[in-house]
Design a protein around this motif. Structure first.
Motif, PDB file in Angstrom:
ATOM      1  N   TYR A  96      -9.319   5.006  -7.382  1.00 32.65           N
ATOM      2  CA  TYR A  96      -9.502   5.656  -6.094  1.00 32.65           C
ATOM      3  C   TYR A  96     -10.363   6.917  -6.215  1.00 32.65           C
ATOM      4  CZ  TYR A  96      -5.981   2.626  -3.901  1.00 32.65           C
ATOM      5  OH  TYR A  96      -5.295   1.548  -3.392  1.00 32.65           O
ATOM      6  N   ILE A 139     -12.346  -1.222  -0.371  1.00 28.62           N
ATOM      7  CA  ILE A 139     -11.111  -1.035  -1.129  1.00 28.62           C
ATOM      8  C   ILE A 139     -10.033  -1.978  -0.604  1.00 28.62           C
ATOM      9  CG2 ILE A 139      -9.403   0.618  -1.940  1.00 28.62           C
ATOM     10  CD1 ILE A 139     -11.327   2.854  -1.370  1.00 28.62           C
ATOM     11  N   PRO A 174      -8.059   4.798   1.275  1.00 28.74           N
ATOM     12  CA  PRO A 174      -8.086   3.369   0.934  1.00 28.74           C
ATOM     13  C   PRO A 174      -7.508   2.482   2.033  1.00 28.74           C
ATOM     14  CG  PRO A 174      -7.439   4.641  -0.981  1.00 28.74           C
ATOM     15  CD  PRO A 174      -7.468   5.599   0.165  1.00 28.74           C
TER      16      PRO A 174
END
Length: 464
Positions: free
Chosen positions: A37, A202, A247
């Motif tokens: 991330y 993502i 995300p």
């Protein structure tokens, strides 16, 4: 692209070489997802947008004289140009490391946390081995945009290095200098930033939950995927004071964007590779899901359905966990993904039978061979072990003669070792575990298997 990460949660120092297929493995809580991330926060649209704002506000460490000169020429003469190949060659590494330097300022927001500490986070990126490819992408990029109905224009043709800014005569006097500066810097930074990855999609572990929600639960303002600076309107969850990390927001955007797309005919005309991604979505449905994923609009609403056979359609909340797991990937491939984009998938094996895990390992290699980048975190010994098989298969002199040994029976699932990196996260660092011969030397899975076998053997001894 080589990346060094320091002081990220439990990670003290990790050196990672990002390849077209990058795999993070290790026990729970070793920092795999945080590392993935964080890379997204820097290399994706969040990094670009935050850096652009900081630069315009004078809060970055770096300045770029070549941009200042182009701006002054534009104000003086009504036109200017910048050699983007030269600029990227001289400044790409400086730029992306300046983006990374500011990452601690927005990581709490990115991860939707008030308690985690990112103050000491340091990320350094080395482009020595990837700069040639970066410059190639800069050269192939094309731009044609304008501000205020053509008062100021930006133009760059594909396979040319020069980015032009121009207006008609003294018409720039009708625009404030701040707007001119923002337009110019935005075009330059966006082209440079997208040369790393055109976009980052993502797939967080939350995907199996949010894919089941009615589309009306998270209505978002429609934006074009290439407009990296654009932010979405607040979703219903945010209006209810439910914090969402970036995300998850990206996942929700992907679902909404997909629901609004009809076909990709115009995109395919511009880039034939896009048609290959649509076909890969069809292949994923047919060979792994064994059914079709699609949107259906009634008089009252639009919903996402799964069709396992011609006469049956099912709502997402009641389909198998495998369909919930992979449906977002189908949508992304069919409606959104373009070459040189990065897919970050947290635990792609989640909810999959071991046979399906092996199939998804082959499918991920197919995505890479089709021009995409993939980064996964995984706990699956099936994926890791089979990845070694796929690398060995890529060395075979006659790939067609061995394809029937594999689950999907596709030679484009064989992947060159040069395209793969696998890192074991443990003890505050990350270790490259691919040998020169292409074997993957891991213990985090094998040790558990040995322990289980030993327990069973000991139990038999006790019973005897």
């Amino acid at each position: 692209m080589k990346v060094e990460i320091r002081n990220l949660g439990v990670i003290e120092k990790a050196e990672i070489d990002l390849k077209p297929l990058t795999v993070f493995i290790g026990r729970n809580g070793e920092g795999k997802t945080w590392a993935a991330y964080t890379l997204s926060a820097i290399l994706g649209q969040q990094g670009y947008g935050n850096y652009l704002k900081a630069y315009l506000d004078g809060k970055t460490q770096q300045t770029y004289p070549i941009i200042d000169s182009a701006l002054q020429q534009l104000l003086d003469e009504g036109n200017a140009q910048i050699d983007m190949i030269e600029f990227a060659n001289d400044c790409a590494e400086i730029y992306i490391n300046d983006v990374a330097r500011l990452a601690p300022n927005w990581m709490r927001s990115f991860m939707a946390t008030e308690r985690a500490d990112f103050d000491n986070l340091q990320v350094d990126l080395n482009l020595a081995e990837t700069k040639a490819e970066l410059l190639k992408r800069i050269k192939s990029a094309s731009v044609e945009s304008e501000i205020s109905l053509g008062l100021l224009n930006a133009l760059k043709e594909s396979d040319e290095g020069i980015l032009y800014f121009y207006s008609n005569g003294k018409i720039l006097n009708k625009l404030p200098k701040k707007a001119i500066k923002q337009f110019v810097i935005q075009e330059i930074f966006q082209m440079l930033h997208k040369a790393f990855y055109a976009y980052i999609h993502i797939f967080p572990t939350e995907r199996t939950t949010f894919i089941t929600f009615p589309l009306s639960s998270f209505e978002l303002r429609e934006v074009r995927s290439e407009e990296l600076l654009k932010e979405t309107d607040k979703s219903e969850f945010e209006r209810r004071k439910t914090p969402l990390g970036e995300p998850v927001k990206r996942l929700l955007e992907m679902i909404i964007w997909s629901s609004r797309k009809k076909d990709r005919e115009e995109e395919i005309k511009k880039n034939p590779l896009v048609e290959g991604y649509v076909k890969l979505a069809d292949f994923l449905e047919k060979e792994i899901l064994q059914g079709k994923v699609g949107f259906e609009t009634s008089e009252l609403r639009k919903e996402l359905l799964f069709q396992p056979k011609e006469s049956t359609k099912l709502e997402m909340p009641i389909v198998s966990s495998m369909v919930k797991e992979l449906a977002p990937l189908v949508l992304c491939l069919r409606y959104l993904v373009e070459p040189n984009e990065l897919l970050i998938i947290d635990e792609p094996e989640m909810n999959l039978h071991p046979a399906a895990q092996v199939e998804i390992a082959e499918f991920l290699a197919m995505l890479v061979n089709a021009g995409l980048h993939v980064l996964i975190t995984t706990h699956s010994p099936y994926i890791v072990d089979h990845l070694a098989n796929l690398m060995q298969a890529a060395k075979h002199e006659d790939p067609d003669s061995i394809k029937e040994m594999f689950y999907l029976e596709r030679t484009d699932a064989f992947i060159s070792q040069e395209k793969v990196s696998v890192y074991l996260f443990e003890d505050g660092t990350a270790k490259n575990i691919i040998s020169e011969e292409g074997t993957i030397n891991w213990e985090t899975f094998g040790q558990v298997s040995d322990d289980v076998s030993h327990i069973y053997a000991n139990l038999l001894k006790i019973q005897d």
